[in-house]
Design a protein around this motif. Structure first.
Motif, PDB file in Angstrom:
ATOM      1  N   ILE A   7      12.530   3.272 -35.019  1.00  0.00           N
ATOM      2  CA  ILE A   7      12.239   2.048 -35.777  1.00  0.00           C
ATOM      3  C   ILE A   7      13.517   1.252 -35.997  1.00  0.00           C
ATOM      4  O   ILE A   7      13.544   0.028 -35.804  1.00  0.00           O
ATOM      5  N   GLU A   8      14.589   1.940 -36.371  1.00  0.00           N
ATOM      6  CA  GLU A   8      15.872   1.256 -36.569  1.00  0.00           C
ATOM      7  C   GLU A   8      16.394   0.681 -35.253  1.00  0.00           C
ATOM      8  O   GLU A   8      16.908  -0.438 -35.218  1.00  0.00           O
ATOM      9  N   GLN A   9      16.251   1.426 -34.170  1.00  0.00           N
ATOM     10  CA  GLN A   9      16.668   0.932 -32.855  1.00  0.00           C
ATOM     11  C   GLN A   9      15.876  -0.317 -32.477  1.00  0.00           C
ATOM     12  O   GLN A   9      16.429  -1.281 -31.951  1.00  0.00           O
ATOM     13  N   GLY A  10      14.581  -0.304 -32.768  1.00  0.00           N
ATOM     14  CA  GLY A  10      13.736  -1.462 -32.490  1.00  0.00           C
ATOM     15  C   GLY A  10      14.175  -2.684 -33.265  1.00  0.00           C
ATOM     16  O   GLY A  10      14.194  -3.803 -32.735  1.00  0.00           O
ATOM     17  N   LYS A  11      14.559  -2.491 -34.516  1.00  0.00           N
ATOM     18  CA  LYS A  11      15.027  -3.618 -35.334  1.00  0.00           C
ATOM     19  C   LYS A  11      16.328  -4.194 -34.782  1.00  0.00           C
ATOM     20  O   LYS A  11      16.524  -5.409 -34.766  1.00  0.00           O
ATOM     21  N   VAL A  12      17.217  -3.322 -34.320  1.00  0.00           N
ATOM     22  CA  VAL A  12      18.479  -3.785 -33.733  1.00  0.00           C
ATOM     23  C   VAL A  12      18.202  -4.590 -32.455  1.00  0.00           C
ATOM     24  O   VAL A  12      18.774  -5.658 -32.249  1.00  0.00           O
ATOM     25  N   ILE A  13      17.303  -4.090 -31.626  1.00  0.00           N
ATOM     26  CA  ILE A  13      16.943  -4.808 -30.399  1.00  0.00           C
ATOM     27  C   ILE A  13      16.315  -6.150 -30.738  1.00  0.00           C
ATOM     28  O   ILE A  13      16.637  -7.176 -30.128  1.00  0.00           O
ATOM     29  N   ARG A  53       5.134  -8.176 -27.930  1.00  0.00           N
ATOM     30  CA  ARG A  53       5.065  -7.895 -29.367  1.00  0.00           C
ATOM     31  C   ARG A  53       5.564  -9.088 -30.170  1.00  0.00           C
ATOM     32  O   ARG A  53       4.966  -9.473 -31.173  1.00  0.00           O
ATOM     33  N   TRP A  54       6.674  -9.697 -29.722  1.00  0.00           N
ATOM     34  CA  TRP A  54       7.198 -10.883 -30.413  1.00  0.00           C
ATOM     35  C   TRP A  54       6.176 -12.008 -30.430  1.00  0.00           C
ATOM     36  O   TRP A  54       6.008 -12.685 -31.431  1.00  0.00           O
ATOM     37  N   LEU A  55       5.499 -12.214 -29.289  1.00  0.00           N
ATOM     38  CA  LEU A  55       4.468 -13.258 -29.222  1.00  0.00           C
ATOM     39  C   LEU A  55       3.314 -12.923 -30.168  1.00  0.00           C
ATOM     40  O   LEU A  55       2.824 -13.790 -30.890  1.00  0.00           O
ATOM     41  N   ARG A  56       2.885 -11.685 -30.161  1.00  0.00           N
ATOM     42  CA  ARG A  56       1.803 -11.244 -31.049  1.00  0.00           C
ATOM     43  C   ARG A  56       2.169 -11.448 -32.518  1.00  0.00           C
ATOM     44  O   ARG A  56       1.357 -11.891 -33.322  1.00  0.00           O
ATOM     45  N   ASP A  57       3.432 -11.153 -32.867  1.00  0.00           N
ATOM     46  CA  ASP A  57       3.894 -11.254 -34.254  1.00  0.00           C
ATOM     47  C   ASP A  57       4.366 -12.654 -34.619  1.00  0.00           C
ATOM     48  O   ASP A  57       4.800 -12.880 -35.750  1.00  0.00           O
ATOM     49  N   GLY A  58       4.332 -13.586 -33.669  1.00  0.00           N
ATOM     50  CA  GLY A  58       4.719 -14.970 -33.955  1.00  0.00           C
ATOM     51  C   GLY A  58       6.212 -15.180 -34.112  1.00  0.00           C
ATOM     52  O   GLY A  58       6.633 -16.136 -34.763  1.00  0.00           O
ATOM     53  N   GLY A  79      10.636 -15.953 -36.389  1.00  0.00           N
ATOM     54  CA  GLY A  79      11.836 -15.375 -35.784  1.00  0.00           C
ATOM     55  C   GLY A  79      13.090 -15.911 -36.438  1.00  0.00           C
ATOM     56  O   GLY A  79      14.051 -15.161 -36.686  1.00  0.00           O
ATOM     57  N   ALA A  80      13.104 -17.204 -36.727  1.00  0.00           N
ATOM     58  CA  ALA A  80      14.256 -17.802 -37.412  1.00  0.00           C
ATOM     59  C   ALA A  80      14.416 -17.205 -38.803  1.00  0.00           C
ATOM     60  O   ALA A  80      15.535 -16.931 -39.248  1.00  0.00           O
ATOM     61  N   ARG A  81      13.296 -16.945 -39.479  1.00  0.00           N
ATOM     62  CA  ARG A  81      13.356 -16.346 -40.819  1.00  0.00           C
ATOM     63  C   ARG A  81      13.993 -14.963 -40.765  1.00  0.00           C
ATOM     64  O   ARG A  81      14.816 -14.611 -41.608  1.00  0.00           O
ATOM     65  N   ILE A  82      13.628 -14.175 -39.754  1.00  0.00           N
ATOM     66  CA  ILE A  82      14.224 -12.832 -39.616  1.00  0.00           C
ATOM     67  C   ILE A  82      15.732 -12.950 -39.444  1.00  0.00           C
ATOM     68  O   ILE A  82      16.496 -12.206 -40.065  1.00  0.00           O
ATOM     69  N   LEU A  83      16.181 -13.865 -38.590  1.00  0.00           N
ATOM     70  CA  LEU A  83      17.622 -14.034 -38.394  1.00  0.00           C
ATOM     71  C   LEU A  83      18.291 -14.515 -39.671  1.00  0.00           C
ATOM     72  O   LEU A  83      19.362 -14.019 -40.047  1.00  0.00           O
ATOM     73  N   ASN A  84      17.685 -15.469 -40.359  1.00  0.00           N
ATOM     74  CA  ASN A  84      18.266 -15.965 -41.605  1.00  0.00           C
ATOM     75  C   ASN A  84      18.339 -14.869 -42.658  1.00  0.00           C
ATOM     76  O   ASN A  84      19.310 -14.796 -43.418  1.00  0.00           O
ATOM     77  N   ASP A  85      17.326 -14.005 -42.711  1.00  0.00           N
ATOM     78  CA  ASP A  85      17.331 -12.882 -43.658  1.00  0.00           C
ATOM     79  C   ASP A  85      18.424 -11.872 -43.330  1.00  0.00           C
ATOM     80  O   ASP A  85      18.788 -11.054 -44.169  1.00  0.00           O
ATOM     81  N   ASN A  86      18.927 -11.914 -42.113  1.00  0.00           N
ATOM     82  CA  ASN A  86      19.979 -10.991 -41.679  1.00  0.00           C
ATOM     83  C   ASN A  86      21.303 -11.716 -41.445  1.00  0.00           C
ATOM     84  O   ASN A  86      22.083 -11.341 -40.577  1.00  0.00           O
TER      85      ASN A  86
END
Length: 111
Positions: A7-13, A53-58, A79-86
């Motif tokens: 799961i952590e590896q997936g988040k990094v990717i 998966r990215w397309l499915r999750d928007g 996707g932009a929100r995820i980057l901004n949160d990080n």
């Protein structure tokens, strides 16, 4: 040092891949695969799975490129929100290119 869970590896990717899409404005899955896994033989197959998966999750939007050159991935608001949160300033790429008669056209410099 503890090994990362899958799961952590997936988040990094995800973070690395979304950063690349944001950095270039848009990418085809083939180029993204080379950026994420430059020496892995199954990079394109792995990337296609992640992109689905990215397309499915928007997290990204897919836009067809002219002349049957594949599809462009642009960053969606989620996707932009995820980057901004990080701590990576990002914005949606939905306004890249133009819509003409319901068809998306990439910037003239896309090639």
């Amino acid at each position: 040092m503890d090994a990362m869970s899958s799961i952590e590896q997936g988040k990094v990717i995800d973070l690395n891949g979304l950063r690349w899409v944001h950095r270039f404005g848009w990418l085809r899955p083939q180029e993204l695969a080379w950026l994420l896994w430059p020496s892995q033989p199954l990079r394109t197959k792995n990337c296609e799975r992640i992109v689905r998966r990215w397309l499915r999750d928007g997290l990204v939007l897919a836009r067809p490129l002219p002349d049957h050159c594949g599809r462009a991935l642009v960053l969606a608001a989620a996707g932009a929100r995820i980057l901004n949160d990080n701590y990576w300033h990002a914005s949606s790429g939905k306004d890249i290119g133009t819509l003409t008669e319901g068809r998306w056209l990439p910037p003239t410099t896309w090639r």
